[in-house]
Design a protein around this motif. Sequence first.
Motif, PDB file in Angstrom:
ATOM      1  N   UNK A  14       0.821  -1.198   0.000  1.00 34.23           N
ATOM      2  CA  UNK A  14       0.000   0.000   0.000  1.00 34.23           C
ATOM      3  C   UNK A  14       0.863   1.259   0.000  1.00 34.23           C
ATOM      4  N   UNK A  15       1.921   1.269   0.812  1.00 36.18           N
ATOM      5  CA  UNK A  15       2.783   2.444   0.874  1.00 36.18           C
ATOM      6  C   UNK A  15       3.432   2.716  -0.477  1.00 36.18           C
ATOM      7  N   UNK A  41      -6.589  -1.091 -10.328  1.00 39.70           N
ATOM      8  CA  UNK A  41      -7.766  -1.944 -10.196  1.00 39.70           C
ATOM      9  C   UNK A  41      -8.286  -1.996  -8.759  1.00 39.70           C
ATOM     10  N   UNK A  42      -7.439  -1.690  -7.803  1.00 35.83           N
ATOM     11  CA  UNK A  42      -7.881  -1.672  -6.408  1.00 35.83           C
ATOM     12  C   UNK A  42      -8.302  -0.259  -6.010  1.00 35.83           C
ATOM     13  N   UNK A  43      -9.053   0.394  -6.905  1.00 34.23           N
ATOM     14  CA  UNK A  43      -9.330   1.811  -6.755  1.00 34.23           C
ATOM     15  C   UNK A  43     -10.078   2.148  -5.483  1.00 34.23           C
ATOM     16  N   UNK A  44     -11.032   1.311  -5.071  1.00 32.23           N
ATOM     17  CA  UNK A  44     -11.779   1.612  -3.859  1.00 32.23           C
ATOM     18  C   UNK A  44     -10.849   1.665  -2.643  1.00 32.23           C
ATOM     19  N   UNK A  45     -10.007   0.675  -2.500  1.00 31.90           N
ATOM     20  CA  UNK A  45      -9.128   0.622  -1.341  1.00 31.90           C
ATOM     21  C   UNK A  45      -8.159   1.783  -1.298  1.00 31.90           C
ATOM     22  N   UNK A  46      -7.528   2.086  -2.429  1.00 35.70           N
ATOM     23  CA  UNK A  46      -6.563   3.177  -2.467  1.00 35.70           C
ATOM     24  C   UNK A  46      -7.263   4.525  -2.290  1.00 35.70           C
TER      25      UNK A  46
END
Length: 203
Positions: A14-15, A41-46
């Motif tokens: 994540x960092x 693709x992990x747009x919600x989480x980021x």
Amino acid sequence: MLHLPVPRSAPTRTSQLLEELVARAPDGPVDLEWLLSHLDRRSFGLLLLLLGLLVIVPGVATVATLALLFPAVEMMLGHSAPSFPRFLSKRPFDFKRFKRFTVRAGPLLRAIENISRPRWNARHDVTDRLVGLVVFLLGLLAGWPLPLVNVIPGIVVVLIAIAYLQEDGLLLAVAMAAAVMSLLGLGWTLWTSAAAVISWIAV
């Protein structure tokens, strides 16, 4: 012929995602539309991670708190990608302050990542809706007009986002427990504060 299972590649840290996004940001103001266009693709989480950090930063917390409600609702509805209404997505904010904040927050994010790993995976549709509901409640709480009331919900949203991105069900459970305690504690504080104000006005 023996076929060995292919080991699953670990998700990008994540960092690292955050550092790459911040490095691509222009020096001037940035709007939410620019952020959405640079998410993977992990747009919600980021996006939750970015908005959770912005909720803590003075000067942009109000806009970030309002913006946080929209992806939370879309997660609850099962949407595959976040979006914002145009009046919010085109509103610029100073990204320099956020860049400075991410530098200070980087060591803490990496420390959390070092103890996190994919485990306790639940169905994505269930996880998405649950995370969306909790983040929505935290966003409502962070928007209450009292000094520093946004800090704790922002920190909890960041923790939820890291767990979500790292696919760490154990960390997500801990983050959800922290969210419940924050909602109960801050909710009680806000309720008593509102009651005191009403009684003072009624005098």
